[in-house]
Write a protein that holds these residues in place. Structure first.
Motif, PDB file in Angstrom:
ATOM      1  N   HIS A 105     -11.499   8.336   4.429  1.00  0.00           N
ATOM      2  CA  HIS A 105     -10.185   8.273   3.024  1.00  0.00           C
ATOM      3  C   HIS A 105     -10.505   7.734   1.865  1.00  0.00           C
ATOM      4  CE1 HIS A 105      -7.726   8.436   6.157  1.00  0.00           C
ATOM      5  NE2 HIS A 105      -7.058   6.954   6.447  1.00  0.00           N
ATOM      6  N   ARG A 106     -10.222   8.364   0.695  1.00  0.00           N
ATOM      7  CA  ARG A 106     -10.287   7.888  -0.191  1.00  0.00           C
ATOM      8  C   ARG A 106      -9.423   7.060  -1.163  1.00  0.00           C
ATOM      9  NH1 ARG A 106      -9.551  12.463  -5.827  1.00  0.00           N
ATOM     10  NH2 ARG A 106     -10.489  10.591  -7.217  1.00  0.00           N
TER      11      ARG A 106
ATOM     12  N   GLN B 217      -2.946   1.166   9.963  1.00  0.00           N
ATOM     13  CA  GLN B 217      -4.331   1.594   9.883  1.00  0.00           C
ATOM     14  C   GLN B 217      -4.544   1.855   8.661  1.00  0.00           C
ATOM     15  OE1 GLN B 217      -1.690   2.855  11.577  1.00  0.00           O
ATOM     16  NE2 GLN B 217      -2.214   4.988  11.432  1.00  0.00           N
ATOM     17  N   HIS B 218      -4.264   2.940   8.052  1.00  0.00           N
ATOM     18  CA  HIS B 218      -4.560   3.574   7.111  1.00  0.00           C
ATOM     19  C   HIS B 218      -5.635   2.768   5.621  1.00  0.00           C
ATOM     20  CE1 HIS B 218      -3.552   7.557   8.443  1.00  0.00           C
ATOM     21  NE2 HIS B 218      -2.364   7.423   8.403  1.00  0.00           N
ATOM     22  N   PHE B 219      -5.030   1.507   6.324  1.00  0.00           N
ATOM     23  CA  PHE B 219      -5.683   0.811   4.552  1.00  0.00           C
ATOM     24  C   PHE B 219      -6.017  -0.261   5.230  1.00  0.00           C
ATOM     25  CE2 PHE B 219      -1.112   2.438   3.720  1.00  0.00           C
ATOM     26  CZ  PHE B 219      -1.022   2.264   2.601  1.00  0.00           C
TER      27      PHE B 219
ATOM     28  N   GLY C  39       0.682  -0.773   0.057  1.00  0.00           N
ATOM     29  CA  GLY C  39       0.092  -0.582   0.513  1.00  0.00           C
ATOM     30  C   GLY C  39       0.616   1.641   0.139  1.00  0.00           C
ATOM     31  N   ILE C  40       0.581   1.955  -0.805  1.00  0.00           N
ATOM     32  CA  ILE C  40       0.830   3.509  -0.877  1.00  0.00           C
ATOM     33  C   ILE C  40      -0.065   4.668  -0.229  1.00  0.00           C
ATOM     34  CG2 ILE C  40       2.297   4.934  -2.134  1.00  0.00           C
ATOM     35  CD1 ILE C  40       3.351   2.968  -3.678  1.00  0.00           C
TER      36      ILE C  40
END
Length: 460
Positions: free
Chosen positions: A152-153, A144-146, A92-93
């Motif tokens: 989030h978009r 956590q962002h993934f 993931g980026i």
């Protein structure tokens, strides 16, 4: 995206600063890798009945034997070791927008197989065993962002294959997630513009394989990017077109037909019974000395989720070659891709580079047929070579394994059987879905993206 691709920050000084940053990380957090006999790997066991090499937890991955049969193939049947890693990891980026310019968060990461040490990796590069803590190690930063994407978009989210010649049905989740401008870069991470990444793609062994595959899924727009020459104008037109010599339905039908008509059967066999492979001196190698070896390594690393571990790895015997042959037709660049079957692919066939091989293997085993257009790529005059750089393959499983990635322009529009001329826009459309482009082709798509903007084209 266009502003990011044209960012003034992409200067030689900025590139040098990044290379210096990677060198600093290597000094601050060194990794040592020592060859170790397979039978002496801590935590790994060889099954006495089959020879299969597994971790004592039953997680991570295993080295197993398979038999492959391909009806009508140049080599109709063979046996080989393969990596079985059924877990689906996350590549993931994170991206954010600052002052109207898109930025991408990459980390300086070293893997035991990297030939040049630290490389630019995705924000998160982790197997499921890693991020669920099977190794009892440190948590994966930014994970956590993934996993929790509320607010989030999501820019890209698709499962993609890995090396189908060595991995048995291996897939990873390729993700790009947009976050707010307030998300900062922790130690070991930096925000980069697209222009900076495009410049760094021209430096040997700096942008790692996982970053390249994720970035290939990025919907790059070039409408606001001025074309600097005929080739760039044709490439930009190609990126904007989802129709070309063949419409999308024809391309999709060709892939489906190849998957339906190709009789490839892969079945498990004991690793001890992989004909032609010899286990001796703590490693597994082919009797010809070609293809690859299975070796063991003992790793000590500062700053990783765990400080040390042992594992088996595959080590290629010779540098690979992956090439896109391209041709301009009516002002639109077309890419020649092959419909390639590989024993480890989930759905038998994926679109692959025009040429994908290991030249050293062909030289040591002259009975193997050379792929079409290999001579065209290897003997191309410098003026026809649009991109040319050596890049490492995934350093977590492959030891010192490199591929020369190149893009070669030709004036010959012929389409050999089993090949298709497609636009870059069609490749980008297919990358919104799983299992249409193999991992080598995805790396080359990212290289093509770098050619659409004012970035260096040849190795630095």
């Amino acid at each position: 995206m266009a502003r990011s691709a044209l960012s003034d920050a992409a200067t030689a000084e900025r590139r040098s600063a990044t290379l210096g940053w990677l060198a600093d990380r290597a000094r601050e957090r060194p990794m040592t890798v020592r060859r170790t006999p397979l039978d002496e790997l801590d935590g790994w066991r060889s099954d006495p009945a089959t020879g299969t090499i597994r971790h004592h937890t039953g997680r991570f991955f295993s080295v197993e034997g398979v038999e492959v049969r391909v009806d009508g193939g140049a080599v109709p049947c063979w046996r080989q070791p393969m990596l079985n890693q059924p877990e689906i990891g996350i590549l993931g980026i994170l991206t954010r927008t600052v002052d109207g310019v898109a930025q991408f968060l990459l980390q300086a990461k070293v893997e035991p197989g990297n030939p040049r040490g630290y490389q630019l990796s995705p924000t998160v590069q982790a197997t499921r065993s890693n991020y669920t803590g099977v190794h009892n190690g440190r948590p994966v930063r930014y994970l956590q962002h993934f996993l929790q994407r509320g607010g989030h978009r999501v820019i890209a989210d698709v499962r993609q294959s890995e090396q189908g010649a060595w991995f048995l049905q291996k897939r990873n989740r390729n993700m790009i997630v947009e976050v707010g401008a307030q998300v900062g870069a922790e130690a070991g991470f930096r925000w980069f513009t697209l222009a900076e990444i495009h410049h760094l793609l021209a430096v040997e062994n700096i942008v790692n394989m996982d970053s390249r595959t994720v970035l290939s899924c990025l919907p790059v727009g070039v409408d606001a990017v001025p074309a600097r020459d005929r080739f760039t104008a044709a490439l930009q037109a190609s990126m904007a077109r989802t129709d070309g010599r063949h419409d999308m339905m024809t391309v999709l039908s060709a892939v489906t037909e190849a998957r339906t008509s190709t009789e490839t059967r892969t079945r498990p066999v004991p690793l001890r019974e992989t004909t032609g492979w010899i286990r001796r001196d703590g490693r597994i190698r082919h009797e010809s000395g070609a293809f690859f070896e299975v070796v063991g390594v003992d790793v000590r690393a500062a700053g990783r989720e765990v400080d040390g571990w042992s594992q088996p790895m595959f080590a290629a015997r010779g540098r690979g070659l992956a090439a896109f042959v391209v041709n301009e037709t009516s002002g639109v660049l077309h890419v020649l891709v092959q419909l390639r079957a590989e024993p480890g692919l989930v759905d038998v066939v994926e679109l692959a580079p025009t040429v994908q091989c290991t030249p050293a293997t062909l030289q040591s085993l002259p009975a193997l047929p050379a792929p079409p257009l290999l001579d065209l790529v290897e003997k191309a005059p410098a003026a026809d070579v649009r991109f040319d750089c050596v890049m490492a393959e995934e350093g977590g499983r492959f030891l010192d394994t490199e591929t020369r990635y190149t893009v070669v322009e030709t004036t010959d529009p012929a389409e050999p059987p089993g090949y298709l001329w497609v636009t870059v826009g069609q490749l980008q459309e297919l990358l919104r879905h799983s299992h249409y482009l193999n991992v080598q082709a995805r790396s080359l798509v990212t290289c093509l993206h770098s050619l659409s903007t004012p970035a260096p084209r040849r190795t630095l």
